[in-house]
Design a protein around this motif. Structure first.
Motif, short mmCIF file in Angstrom:
data_model
loop_
_atom_site.label_atom_id
_atom_site.label_comp_id
_atom_site.label_asym_id
_atom_site.label_seq_id
_atom_site.Cartn_x
_atom_site.Cartn_y
_atom_site.Cartn_z
N LYS A 160 4.21 -1.30 -1.42
CA LYS A 160 4.13 -0.04 -2.03
C LYS A 160 5.04 1.18 -1.07
CE LYS A 160 0.93 3.43 -4.28
NZ LYS A 160 -0.24 3.65 -4.43
N GLU A 161 4.48 1.06 0.23
CA GLU A 161 4.78 1.90 1.33
C GLU A 161 6.40 1.51 1.54
OE1 GLU A 161 3.19 4.38 2.48
OE2 GLU A 161 1.50 3.94 1.60
N PHE A 162 6.79 0.31 1.52
CA PHE A 162 8.33 0.18 1.71
C PHE A 162 9.27 0.93 0.62
CE2 PHE A 162 8.17 -3.67 4.84
CZ PHE A 162 7.80 -2.88 5.81
N ARG A 163 8.60 0.65 -0.85
CA ARG A 163 9.33 1.04 -1.96
C ARG A 163 9.49 2.68 -1.79
NH1 ARG A 163 7.63 -0.70 -7.81
NH2 ARG A 163 9.18 -2.21 -7.64
N ALA A 164 8.42 3.14 -1.31
CA ALA A 164 8.43 4.50 -1.47
C ALA A 164 9.24 5.23 -0.18
CB ALA A 164 6.99 4.99 -0.92
N GLU A 165 9.34 4.17 0.77
CA GLU A 165 10.29 4.85 1.85
C GLU A 165 11.84 4.39 1.32
OE1 GLU A 165 9.87 6.12 4.64
OE2 GLU A 165 7.69 6.44 4.59
N GLY A 166 12.05 3.60 0.48
CA GLY A 166 13.36 3.49 -0.02
C GLY A 166 14.11 2.14 1.00
N VAL A 167 13.29 1.33 1.56
CA VAL A 167 14.06 0.24 2.33
C VAL A 167 14.09 -1.11 1.42
CG1 VAL A 167 13.04 1.32 4.42
CG2 VAL A 167 11.78 -0.52 3.11
N SER A 168 15.07 -1.78 1.64
CA SER A 168 15.35 -3.12 1.20
C SER A 168 14.32 -4.08 1.67
CB SER A 168 16.80 -3.51 1.07
OG SER A 168 17.23 -3.68 2.27
#
Length: 354
Positions: free
Chosen positions: A133-141
């Motif tokens: 969830k945090e990675f998606r919010a940060e926009g990283v692949s």
């Protein structure tokens, strides 16, 4: 949609191929018998074999003796059993979504092969879901890897790139592009599994950054010795945060807001100084005038030897390979990124939009 495990997909594929090969062998055997034993032409032999296996009931192409008729009976039985088995497999494949699963797996493989500079999350339990969830919010692949069908289903339902496999195995890590990844997060429920995962990841890609979850103090130390760059214990971290919330609630809220961007005002970002791109390498912070040009604040500088300079002064010199830890609004951080050459972030992303 229910996901068929890749192992089951491969099994059905293998059985269909073997059944088709067996049917071809039966056809070849029948053709050779009618041609070599009965003395028919190749065309008549092949035609007789086809109508026999198809059980269309056209009758004998040429007169057959008792031996030929016994062979034909055996050929019919063999063909019916073989074709029935193929039809049963085909029906099972259609009902269970074999063809859709095959398309999905091929698309997944192509997507895995195209990943580069990505993150790998091992385990999609509660911890793994929060990380995703945090990675998606940060926009990283990133890509998720888990061995449980239910976890894979949930990850795909939420729109993540997911691979079903054992993260402790080299084969699974290679499937998700471990050699091209920049970071792996071992969030499996077992400390032993996390240790195996870190060891495998570091062996396959020595330059990768490994983050691991630990349940005990002993596991934390072993994971550090095993090569993990950072080890997080939910119990220790949770206890520290609860104590901070009790003793310094405003500071904790401020730091949480910056790290997560939940307040949509200030963000923290890290930037890697590359001599080939950054025009300010070798200059002091005062001469570079980063704060006056962008408004972003340089909170700390991490040297290449690991030394951390907190609250750098104007006389602090920017060295090649330094990592700047900065704070500011999204616009200020974008401006800082542009004037540095542009500078390349270790997260390979731009600051989030406000």
């Amino acid at each position: 949609m229910y996901l068929i495990p890749e192992q089951k997909y491969q099994r059905i594929q293998k059985e269909l191929i073997l059944a088709t090969i067996a049917l071809c062998c039966v056809f070849l055997l029948g053709t050779l018998w009618y041609c070599l034993v009965e003395g028919w032409s190749w065309e008549d032999a092949a035609y007789m074999t086809v109508i026999t296996l198809a059980t269309v009931g056209y009758g004998e192409t040429n007169p057959l003796g008792n031996r030929g008729r016994l062979f034909t009976i055996a050929l019919i039985l063999t063909g019916v059993i073989n074709i029935g088995y193929i039809v049963n497999l085909f029906t099972q494949a259609v009902i269970e979504g074999y063809f859709q699963e095959g398309i999905r797996i091929r698309q997944q493989r192509r997507l895995m092969e195209s990943l580069s500079g990505h993150y790998i999350i091992c385990g999609f339990s509660r911890t793994g879901r929060q990380i995703a969830k945090e990675f998606r919010a940060e926009g990283v692949s990133f890509v998720v890897i888990d061995s449980e069908v239910e976890s894979v289903q949930r990850a795909q339902t939420e729109g993540y790139i997911v691979y079903q496999g054992d993260a402790t195995l080299d084969e699974s890590l290679l499937r998700v592009g471990i050699e091209r990844a920049i970071c792996i997060v071992a969030a499996l429920p077992s400390d032993a599994e996390n240790l195996y995962t870190v060891l495998s990841a570091k062996t396959l890609n020595p330059g990768i950054r490994a983050i691991a979850r630990a349940s005990t103090e002993e596991a934390l130390q072993k994971l550090q010795r095993g090569g993990a760059d950072a080890v997080i214990s939910p119990y220790i971290t949770g206890g520290k945060r609860m104590a901070a919330a009790a003793l310094r609630p405003q500071i904790l809220d401020f730091v949480d807001g910056i790290l997560s961007g939940s307040d949509r005002q200030l963000y923290m970002e890290e930037f890697l100084l590359e001599p080939a791109y950054c025009p300010f390498v070798g200059q002091t912070l005062q001469k570079a005038k980063l704060r006056s040009q962008t408004g972003a604040l340089v909170l700390a500088i991490r040297r290449t030897d690991g030394n951390l300079i907190g609250g750098p002064t104007g006389d602090t010199v920017l060295m090649p390979g330094d990592t700047l830890i900065c704070m500011g609004t999204a616009e200020q951080l974008r401006s800082l990124n542009q004037i540095l050459g542009p500078i390349v972030s270790q997260k390979l992303r731009k600051p989030k939009q406000s």
